[in-house]
Write a protein that holds these residues in place. Structure first.
Motif, PDB file in Angstrom:
ATOM      1  N   CYS A  49       0.851  -1.198   0.000  1.00 26.42           N
ATOM      2  CA  CYS A  49       0.000   0.000   0.000  1.00 26.42           C
ATOM      3  C   CYS A  49       0.883   1.243   0.000  1.00 26.42           C
ATOM      4  O   CYS A  49       1.965   1.249   0.595  1.00 26.42           O
ATOM      5  CB  CYS A  49      -0.857   0.051   1.249  1.00 26.42           C
ATOM      6  SG  CYS A  49      -1.524  -1.499   1.766  1.00 26.42           S
ATOM      7  N   PRO A  51       0.604   4.041   1.708  1.00 29.65           N
ATOM      8  CA  PRO A  51       1.007   4.525   3.034  1.00 29.65           C
ATOM      9  C   PRO A  51       2.208   3.750   3.607  1.00 29.65           C
ATOM     10  O   PRO A  51       3.076   4.333   4.259  1.00 29.65           O
ATOM     11  CB  PRO A  51      -0.239   4.309   3.901  1.00 29.65           C
ATOM     12  CG  PRO A  51      -1.379   4.333   2.925  1.00 29.65           C
ATOM     13  CD  PRO A  51      -0.839   3.700   1.678  1.00 29.65           C
ATOM     14  N   CYS A  79      -7.168  -6.612   6.270  1.00 28.93           N
ATOM     15  CA  CYS A  79      -6.385  -5.792   5.356  1.00 28.93           C
ATOM     16  C   CYS A  79      -4.939  -5.814   5.816  1.00 28.93           C
ATOM     17  O   CYS A  79      -4.626  -6.382   6.855  1.00 28.93           O
ATOM     18  CB  CYS A  79      -6.939  -4.378   5.224  1.00 28.93           C
ATOM     19  SG  CYS A  79      -6.167  -3.162   6.253  1.00 28.93           S
ATOM     20  N   ARG A  80      -4.074  -5.176   5.042  1.00 29.71           N
ATOM     21  CA  ARG A  80      -2.648  -5.378   5.257  1.00 29.71           C
ATOM     22  C   ARG A  80      -2.051  -4.609   6.429  1.00 29.71           C
ATOM     23  O   ARG A  80      -0.909  -4.834   6.796  1.00 29.71           O
ATOM     24  CB  ARG A  80      -1.904  -5.009   3.971  1.00 29.71           C
ATOM     25  CG  ARG A  80      -2.205  -5.995   2.868  1.00 29.71           C
ATOM     26  CD  ARG A  80      -1.674  -5.521   1.555  1.00 29.71           C
ATOM     27  NE  ARG A  80      -2.664  -4.737   0.850  1.00 29.71           N
ATOM     28  CZ  ARG A  80      -2.456  -4.191  -0.344  1.00 29.71           C
ATOM     29  NH1 ARG A  80      -1.306  -4.331  -0.938  1.00 29.71           N
ATOM     30  NH2 ARG A  80      -3.413  -3.513  -0.940  1.00 29.71           N
ATOM     31  N   PHE A  81      -2.828  -3.698   7.032  1.00 26.59           N
ATOM     32  CA  PHE A  81      -2.254  -2.863   8.085  1.00 26.59           C
ATOM     33  C   PHE A  81      -1.699  -3.704   9.237  1.00 26.59           C
ATOM     34  O   PHE A  81      -0.693  -3.352   9.851  1.00 26.59           O
ATOM     35  CB  PHE A  81      -3.303  -1.868   8.597  1.00 26.59           C
ATOM     36  CG  PHE A  81      -2.720  -0.862   9.537  1.00 26.59           C
ATOM     37  CD1 PHE A  81      -1.766   0.037   9.094  1.00 26.59           C
ATOM     38  CD2 PHE A  81      -3.091  -0.818  10.872  1.00 26.59           C
ATOM     39  CE1 PHE A  81      -1.199   0.964   9.953  1.00 26.59           C
ATOM     40  CE2 PHE A  81      -2.544   0.103  11.735  1.00 26.59           C
ATOM     41  CZ  PHE A  81      -1.595   0.997  11.278  1.00 26.59           C
ATOM     42  N   TYR A  84       1.921  -4.489   8.594  1.00 26.22           N
ATOM     43  CA  TYR A  84       2.816  -3.392   8.169  1.00 26.22           C
ATOM     44  C   TYR A  84       4.114  -3.377   8.965  1.00 26.22           C
ATOM     45  O   TYR A  84       5.203  -3.366   8.426  1.00 26.22           O
ATOM     46  CB  TYR A  84       2.124  -2.070   8.506  1.00 26.22           C
ATOM     47  CG  TYR A  84       1.490  -1.317   7.389  1.00 26.22           C
ATOM     48  CD1 TYR A  84       0.870  -1.969   6.342  1.00 26.22           C
ATOM     49  CD2 TYR A  84       1.478   0.065   7.415  1.00 26.22           C
ATOM     50  CE1 TYR A  84       0.237  -1.232   5.357  1.00 26.22           C
ATOM     51  CE2 TYR A  84       0.852   0.800   6.436  1.00 26.22           C
ATOM     52  CZ  TYR A  84       0.239   0.140   5.405  1.00 26.22           C
ATOM     53  OH  TYR A  84      -0.370   0.869   4.444  1.00 26.22           O
ATOM     54  N   GLU A 214      -9.673   6.032   2.732  1.00 26.65           N
ATOM     55  CA  GLU A 214      -8.699   5.393   3.621  1.00 26.65           C
ATOM     56  C   GLU A 214      -8.070   6.460   4.512  1.00 26.65           C
ATOM     57  O   GLU A 214      -7.693   7.529   4.023  1.00 26.65           O
ATOM     58  CB  GLU A 214      -7.653   4.672   2.761  1.00 26.65           C
ATOM     59  CG  GLU A 214      -6.799   3.690   3.503  1.00 26.65           C
ATOM     60  CD  GLU A 214      -5.534   4.301   4.056  1.00 26.65           C
ATOM     61  OE1 GLU A 214      -4.888   3.654   4.899  1.00 26.65           O
ATOM     62  OE2 GLU A 214      -5.167   5.421   3.652  1.00 26.65           O
ATOM     63  N   GLY A 279      -9.963  -1.638   7.202  1.00 29.19           N
ATOM     64  CA  GLY A 279      -9.741  -0.196   7.060  1.00 29.19           C
ATOM     65  C   GLY A 279     -11.001   0.618   7.324  1.00 29.19           C
ATOM     66  O   GLY A 279     -11.732   0.365   8.286  1.00 29.19           O
ATOM     67  N   PRO A 304      -5.702   4.525  -1.556  1.00 27.40           N
ATOM     68  CA  PRO A 304      -4.411   4.167  -2.146  1.00 27.40           C
ATOM     69  C   PRO A 304      -4.651   3.082  -3.185  1.00 27.40           C
ATOM     70  O   PRO A 304      -5.467   2.193  -2.952  1.00 27.40           O
ATOM     71  CB  PRO A 304      -3.601   3.607  -0.973  1.00 27.40           C
ATOM     72  CG  PRO A 304      -4.452   3.754   0.249  1.00 27.40           C
ATOM     73  CD  PRO A 304      -5.854   3.975  -0.203  1.00 27.40           C
ATOM     74  N   CYS A 307      -5.709  -0.720  -2.410  1.00 26.21           N
ATOM     75  CA  CYS A 307      -6.240  -0.836  -1.040  1.00 26.21           C
ATOM     76  C   CYS A 307      -7.526  -1.673  -1.066  1.00 26.21           C
ATOM     77  O   CYS A 307      -8.555  -1.239  -1.587  1.00 26.21           O
ATOM     78  CB  CYS A 307      -6.532   0.555  -0.493  1.00 26.21           C
ATOM     79  SG  CYS A 307      -7.488   0.544   1.025  1.00 26.21           S
ATOM     80  N   THR A 308      -7.455  -2.888  -0.510  1.00 25.41           N
ATOM     81  CA  THR A 308      -8.599  -3.798  -0.616  1.00 25.41           C
ATOM     82  C   THR A 308      -9.899  -3.265   0.019  1.00 25.41           C
ATOM     83  O   THR A 308     -10.939  -3.306  -0.636  1.00 25.41           O
ATOM     84  CB  THR A 308      -8.255  -5.196  -0.055  1.00 25.41           C
ATOM     85  OG1 THR A 308      -7.184  -5.060   0.852  1.00 25.41           O
ATOM     86  CG2 THR A 308      -7.902  -6.167  -1.134  1.00 25.41           C
ATOM     87  N   PRO A 309      -9.880  -2.770   1.264  1.00 30.51           N
ATOM     88  CA  PRO A 309     -11.165  -2.301   1.823  1.00 30.51           C
ATOM     89  C   PRO A 309     -11.804  -1.201   0.979  1.00 30.51           C
ATOM     90  O   PRO A 309     -13.022  -1.197   0.775  1.00 30.51           O
ATOM     91  CB  PRO A 309     -10.775  -1.731   3.195  1.00 30.51           C
ATOM     92  CG  PRO A 309      -9.478  -2.353   3.529  1.00 30.51           C
ATOM     93  CD  PRO A 309      -8.785  -2.633   2.244  1.00 30.51           C
TER      94      PRO A 309
END
Ligand code: SF4
Length: 363
Positions: A49, A51, A79-81, A84, A214, A279, A304, A307-309
């Protein structure tokens, strides 16, 4: 310990103040520039992503300036957060940096994990000292958000382009220097006064646009190509759907006592989406419905690229826009996004909104 953290809009003012009040030596990352993005992109997975890439650039620049400890937020959900911090840690170790990374995870029903991490960071400081520092940081976040919201109302009506931005930056500077809750409250008053003194045309007709999407992209002006400033200077009153104080209240405070926030937003989203997609995807749908109900002229969705969500939200939003009768435009941004194309699309969108408004007036 020389502590650093990633940038996200004005968050650095509150985090720097908090860490300094906790007696730590702080090395804030230099302001985000093209160099930050280049470094972040070079050392991040291609499809990460945007960010994450900017955070990487922040960390590399701060470590190069002598930081040896990184404080980073963790997360959960589809999601990927959530990973991170781990990805960033591995990349930085591979690059040969010697540092500690302290990941502050959201409490998920119990506070002990978060408080243990805070203790690890604060060493010998007593709990009353830590609580005072947290209290001041919270006041600062709320004050920054109030000043920001006011600037969004003043900017489209300013007589001299740039006056609002100058007053806003002065107000933030005051808050940056406030060391106690009382000083923070005084700076908030002064900051609002500065904005209220900007000469404006009170009766100017302006378009009202809600910004959704996002959280990082909404809050970080470098990432969103200064969307709010550009729109404001084009004579648009912007309303931001997410503020840092909302995020802290919902993800750190309410979730720690087992409550979920954004009830109104989720209720509004229900006809289109009934579950968490990671997200702020759920909120993007609900906030669009709420902007339509509040009579806004349009909605700008910022996400972004990849960004999946928000891609889930993006696939639902055209239906929401049509059924709720509110025009919407999505901007999927990353390091490749150019300002020229972005402005052209924005101007075309504003033309559409103006025509629509004129037709509505004519009946
Ligand atoms: S919300 Fe989007 S940009 Fe943020 S971490 Fe998740 S996938 Fe990435």
């Amino acid at each position: 310990m020389k502590v650093t953290f990633p940038h996200m809009g004005n968050m650095s003012i509150a985090i720097k103040g908090l860490l300094t009040d906790l007696g730590l030596e702080v090395v804030p990352p230099p302001p985000i520039t093209k160099k930050t993005i280049t470094l972040g992109v070079r050392h991040s997975p291609e499809f990460a992503c945007f960010p994450l890439k900017i955070n990487m650039g922040n960390f590399i620049e701060a470590l190069d300036e002598g930081a040896n400890t990184i404080v980073m937020a963790g997360g959960t959900g589809p999601c990927r957060f959530g990973y991170y911090a781990q990805v960033q840690r591995e990349i930085l170790l591979d690059l040969g940096y010697d540092f500690e990374m302290i990941v502050l995870e959201p409490p998920q029903g119990q506070l002990s994990e978060l408080t243990d991490k805070l203790k690890e960071l604060c060493g010998e400081r007593s709990w009353p000292h830590i609580m005072r520092a947290l209290h001041n940081a919270w006041r600062k976040v709320k004050a920054m958000d109030a000043i920001h919201a006011r600037s969004l109302q003043v900017r489209p009506r300013e007589l001299q382009k740039g006056d609002t931005t100058r007053a806003y930056e002065q107000a933030l500077q005051l808050l940056d220097e406030a060391r106690t809750p009382a000083a923070t409250s005084a700076c908030l008053r002064q900051g609002l006064e500065l904005l209220n003194k900007v000469p404006v045309q009170h009766d100017k007709e302006v378009l009202r646009i809600g910004i959704i999407g996002e959280i990082y992209m909404v809050l970080e002006p470098f990432a969103n190509l200064q969307m709010e400033k550009v729109l404001g200077e084009m004579g648009v009153e912007v309303d931001r759907s997410i503020y840092l104080s909302h995020w802290i209240k919902e993800h750190l405070v309410l979730s720690s006592i087992g409550l979920k926030g954004s009830k109104d937003t989720k209720k509004a989203a229900a006809p289109y989406l009934q579950h968490f997609v990671g997200g702020h995807g759920w909120e993007s749908v609900g906030d669009t419905v709420r902007y339509a109900r509040r009579g806004f002229d349009g909605v700008v969705h910022i996400l972004p690229f990849t960004c999946t969500p928000e891609i889930v939200a993006q696939s639902i939003l055209p239906t929401v826009s049509r059924e709720q009768g509110i025009p919407l435009i999505s901007f999927s941004l990353d390091e490749q996004s150019g300002e020229a194309g972005f402005r052209t699309r924005l101007e075309a969108f504003l033309d559409l909104l103006k025509q629509r408004k004129t037709q509505e007036k004519l009946g």
